[in-house]
Design a protein around this motif. Structure first.
Motif, short mmCIF file in Angstrom:
data_model
loop_
_atom_site.label_atom_id
_atom_site.label_comp_id
_atom_site.label_asym_id
_atom_site.label_seq_id
_atom_site.Cartn_x
_atom_site.Cartn_y
_atom_site.Cartn_z
N HIS A 1 -4.94 5.08 -5.65
CA HIS A 1 -6.06 4.38 -4.72
C HIS A 1 -6.12 5.00 -3.38
CE1 HIS A 1 -2.74 2.45 -2.36
NE2 HIS A 1 -2.35 1.87 -3.62
N THR A 2 -6.90 4.87 -2.52
CA THR A 2 -7.04 5.61 -1.12
C THR A 2 -6.75 4.55 -0.12
OG1 THR A 2 -9.25 5.18 -0.85
CG2 THR A 2 -8.61 7.42 -2.09
N ALA A 3 -6.46 4.86 0.96
CA ALA A 3 -6.18 4.28 2.18
C ALA A 3 -7.69 3.37 2.51
CB ALA A 3 -5.74 5.01 3.48
N GLU A 4 -8.70 4.18 2.39
CA GLU A 4 -10.06 3.47 2.39
C GLU A 4 -10.33 2.35 1.55
OE1 GLU A 4 -11.89 3.97 5.01
OE2 GLU A 4 -13.77 3.01 4.36
N SER A 5 -9.95 2.56 0.39
CA SER A 5 -10.41 1.85 -0.78
C SER A 5 -9.59 0.62 -0.69
CB SER A 5 -10.11 2.17 -2.20
OG SER A 5 -8.56 2.40 -2.35
N TYR A 6 -8.26 0.80 -0.06
CA TYR A 6 -7.39 -0.45 0.01
C TYR A 6 -7.96 -1.24 1.37
CZ TYR A 6 -3.02 -2.90 1.56
OH TYR A 6 -1.99 -3.85 2.05
N LEU A 7 -8.45 -0.81 2.15
CA LEU A 7 -8.99 -1.36 3.29
C LEU A 7 -10.33 -2.18 3.01
CD1 LEU A 7 -8.35 1.36 6.38
CD2 LEU A 7 -7.06 -0.98 6.17
N ARG A 8 -11.02 -1.45 2.32
CA ARG A 8 -12.10 -2.22 1.79
C ARG A 8 -11.88 -3.38 0.97
NH1 ARG A 8 -13.48 1.27 4.94
NH2 ARG A 8 -13.22 -0.49 6.13
N LEU A 9 -10.95 -3.30 0.21
CA LEU A 9 -10.47 -4.35 -0.84
C LEU A 9 -10.10 -5.44 -0.08
CD1 LEU A 9 -9.47 -5.57 -3.52
CD2 LEU A 9 -7.31 -4.30 -3.10
N LEU A 10 -9.32 -5.27 1.06
CA LEU A 10 -8.72 -6.34 1.85
C LEU A 10 -9.75 -6.94 2.70
CD1 LEU A 10 -5.69 -5.05 4.01
CD2 LEU A 10 -5.81 -5.97 1.89
N GLU A 11 -11.16 -6.25 3.08
CA GLU A 11 -12.32 -7.13 3.92
C GLU A 11 -12.63 -7.85 2.64
OE1 GLU A 11 -15.26 -4.05 4.40
OE2 GLU A 11 -14.06 -3.33 6.28
N ARG A 12 -12.98 -7.50 1.40
CA ARG A 12 -13.26 -8.58 0.39
C ARG A 12 -12.53 -9.91 0.08
NH1 ARG A 12 -13.16 -4.90 -4.49
NH2 ARG A 12 -13.77 -6.77 -5.63
N ILE A 13 -11.22 -9.39 0.14
CA ILE A 13 -10.13 -10.51 -0.12
C ILE A 13 -10.33 -11.63 1.37
CG2 ILE A 13 -7.89 -11.22 -0.09
CD1 ILE A 13 -7.58 -8.45 -1.32
N GLU B 1 1.10 9.29 11.06
CA GLU B 1 0.44 8.93 11.55
C GLU B 1 -0.94 7.89 11.01
OE1 GLU B 1 0.82 8.59 15.16
OE2 GLU B 1 2.44 9.87 15.16
N ASP B 2 -1.17 8.32 9.77
CA ASP B 2 -2.26 7.61 9.24
C ASP B 2 -1.61 6.28 8.69
OD1 ASP B 2 -4.13 9.55 9.42
OD2 ASP B 2 -3.79 10.47 7.47
N THR B 3 -0.32 6.40 8.34
CA THR B 3 0.39 5.05 8.02
C THR B 3 0.27 4.17 9.26
OG1 THR B 3 1.73 5.94 6.31
CG2 THR B 3 2.48 3.99 7.04
N LEU B 4 0.42 4.37 10.45
CA LEU B 4 0.59 3.55 11.67
C LEU B 4 -0.80 3.03 11.82
CD1 LEU B 4 3.00 5.63 14.18
CD2 LEU B 4 3.59 3.61 12.37
N ALA B 5 -1.80 4.00 11.76
CA ALA B 5 -3.05 3.55 12.00
C ALA B 5 -3.60 2.61 10.86
CB ALA B 5 -4.18 4.78 11.68
N LEU B 6 -3.15 2.55 9.68
CA LEU B 6 -3.61 1.59 8.65
C LEU B 6 -2.97 0.53 8.99
CD1 LEU B 6 -3.90 1.79 4.93
CD2 LEU B 6 -2.29 0.24 5.93
N VAL C 1 0.96 -1.27 -0.13
CA VAL C 1 -0.12 -0.02 -0.05
C VAL C 1 0.98 1.21 -0.12
CG1 VAL C 1 -0.34 0.00 2.57
CG2 VAL C 1 -1.95 1.12 0.91
N GLN C 2 2.12 0.98 0.64
CA GLN C 2 3.24 2.06 0.51
C GLN C 2 2.74 3.14 1.48
OE1 GLN C 2 5.52 1.37 -1.07
NE2 GLN C 2 4.64 0.12 -2.79
N ALA C 3 1.71 3.78 1.94
CA ALA C 3 1.49 4.77 2.92
C ALA C 3 -0.05 4.66 3.24
CB ALA C 3 1.64 6.25 2.29
N GLY C 4 -0.45 5.36 4.25
CA GLY C 4 -1.70 5.06 4.78
C GLY C 4 -2.27 6.55 4.67
N SER C 5 -1.68 7.78 4.06
CA SER C 5 -2.36 8.92 4.04
C SER C 5 -2.78 9.08 2.50
CB SER C 5 -1.31 10.02 4.57
OG SER C 5 -1.58 11.14 3.91
N ASP C 6 -4.00 9.84 2.38
CA ASP C 6 -4.44 9.99 1.05
C ASP C 6 -3.71 11.11 0.58
OD1 ASP C 6 -6.22 8.03 1.32
OD2 ASP C 6 -7.89 9.13 1.80
#
Ligand code: SAH
Ligand code: SF4
Ligand code: F3S
Length: 441
Positions: free
Chosen positions: A284-296, A322-327, A269-274
């Motif tokens: 892609h955004t952090a959110e779209s990445y997280l939603r993708l992981l949910e589907r996987i 901090e957004d990267t750490l949160a992700l 993902v490289q980073a957690g900040s849009d």
């Protein structure tokens, strides 16, 4: 009949270079070369290089400096540079390192025999073109007919990248995305299986963008995986590296349905900040990445995830970091690789002001501490489970063998040396940060 010459190959960088090194050794086999693991008795030394970060490229020049005395001792020794530094720096290498006789870019490896012949006449040879023909059509399969191989092998299915992330040299060093035709890959996989391989890792800089010609039109990676899974004796399939935007529905479905497809996915993902992702041109955004992981994870609940991260990218603020750490806290990666941003010549981000080295180092240390904690938790969570372990080689201690779990973890267990290539049900009894200990059941 010319006598056998010795070839020493040193490989840097990613798995694709490991695969390419084998193919280059195969190509030079036609010119009478056999591989050696001793550079001091070699007739040719080939460095297969990586340009991804500054340090990686600098290593090549210091290695070339260290080779100087070998060349002084044996003027017939030829020194070649292949891989991504060769592609990026071509003539510059010849200028900076007069010991070098040959420079070959990743798309010209099939021309190595001619190039080697040219160096034998005392000339230098340089080829960093992106030729029309497919090099793989002209590269013999590695190391002689039906030679026995280790149980796990790489297979390049796609090469190059059209994504142009703002920090990355790969689209320039490997060129545009090209997929190899599916029938060739199926044939190569069958050949590997005949040589004792039971696990293949499909390689591509953007492997899930695979769209190779196959029966009935272009095949997706999912289709290729499904067809590979039909090969008897091929027990495990993996693929790397994927881009989030190419994680299609059919590939996600395959993770739920194809048993041989291992539950492990490297999805950087490289980073957690849009705003950083935007600066990186990740699309892609952090959110779209997280939603993708949910589907996987819905398709394959036990899937283990790994990722890559860059800290200190131009414009990265404390809040962005901090957004990267949160992700990371949300995803809890089973494994991850993280790097300080390294400006690369010719890439869009290289002219931008990046954060100070001090700040980047501090961020990297914090990120790595968190990622290590998650990796340790993941390792610990295996204790008590019974996992199928593919035995790969002998361990350090007598009677000990080393194998891989479905989640790409190294596992030590006591077993007979002739179990190489077998999958053994193993109870995990202890976890270390980088390996597990198990007992065969
Ligand atoms: N094709 C793969 C891997 C590219 S290189 C992919 O798309 O993910 C492997 C990793 O190196 C990248 O994921 C990235 O995290 C890191 N990397 C690439 N360029 C970099 C740079 N300029 N500085 C620091 N890290 C970099
Ligand atoms: Fe580089 Fe981005 Fe392509 Fe990966 S997707 S190879 S990081 S440009
Ligand atoms: Fe390095 Fe080239 Fe691989 S830059 S990571 S060797 S594609």
């Amino acid at each position: 009949m010319s006598e056998t010459k010795k070839l020493f190959v040193k490989t840097y960088g990613c798995q694709m270079n490991v695969y390419d090194s084998e193919r280059m050794a195969g190509a030079l086999g036609q010119s009478g070369y056999e591989e050696t693991d001793d550079p001091s008795n070699a007739d040719m030394i080939l460095l297969n290089t990586c340009h991804i970060r500054e340090k990686a490229a600098e290593k090549v020049y210091s290695e070339l400096g260290r080779l100087r005395p070998l060349k002084d001792a044996n003027p017939d020794l030829k020194i070649g540079v292949a891989g991504c530094v060769a592609q990026a720096e071509g003539e510059e290498i010849m200028r900076r390192a007069p010991v070098v006789d040959l420079v070959v870019g990743p798309q010209a490896y099939h021309r190595l025999p001619e190039m080697e012949a040219k160096t034998r006449t005392g000339q230098k040879a340089l080829d960093t073109e992106f030729p029309e023909e497919d090099k793989f059509d002209h590269l013999p399969s590695p190391r002689g007919p039906k030679m026995r191989r280790a149980p796990a092998a790489f297979l390049t299915v796609q090469e190059g990248c059209d994504k142009f992330c703002a920090f990355c040299v790969v689209p320039y060093t490997r060129g545009a995305e090209v997929s190899r035709p599916a029938p060739r890959l199926l044939a190569e996989a069958r050949d590997l299986v005949e040589r004792g391989v039971c696990e293949v890792t499909l390689l591509g800089q953007n492997v899930n963008a695979y769209h190779g010609a196959g029966e009935g039109g272009d095949w997706s990676l999912a289709r290729l995986v499904r067809e590979l899974a039909k090969i008897d004796g091929l027990e495990r399939i993996r693929y790397t590296t994927s881009h989030p935007n190419d994680m299609t529905d059919d590939l996600i479905e395959a993770h739920g349905e194809v048993e041989k497809l291992m539950p492990y996915l490297h999805l950087p993902v490289q980073a957690g900040s849009d705003s950083v992702l935007k600066g990186m041109n990740r699309k892609h955004t952090a959110e779209s990445y997280l939603r993708l992981l949910e589907r996987i994870r819905a398709a394959r609940p036990d899937i283990a995830l790994s990722g890559d991260f860059i800290v200190g990218f131009p414009g990265e603020s404390d809040a962005d970091f901090e957004d990267t750490l949160a992700l990371c806290r949300e995803v809890r990666y089973a494994a991850a690789f993280s790097f300080k941003y390294s400006p690369r010549p010719g890439t869009p981000a290289s002219g931008r002001t990046f954060v100070s080295d001090e700040v980047a180092s501090e961020r990297l240390a914090r990120l790595q501490a968190l990622l290590t904690e998650h990796q340790r938790d993941f390792q610990q969570a295996q204790v008590g489970k019974t996992l199928p372990i593919l035995i790969e080689k002998e361990g350090r201690e007598p009677g000990q063998m080393i194998g891989k779990s479905p989640y790409l973890q190294a596992v030590h267990l006591d077993a007979a040396p002739d179990t190489v290539g077998q999958i053994i049900q193993t109870r995990i009894v202890r976890s270390n940060p980088n390996s597990l200990a198990g007992e065969a059941i």
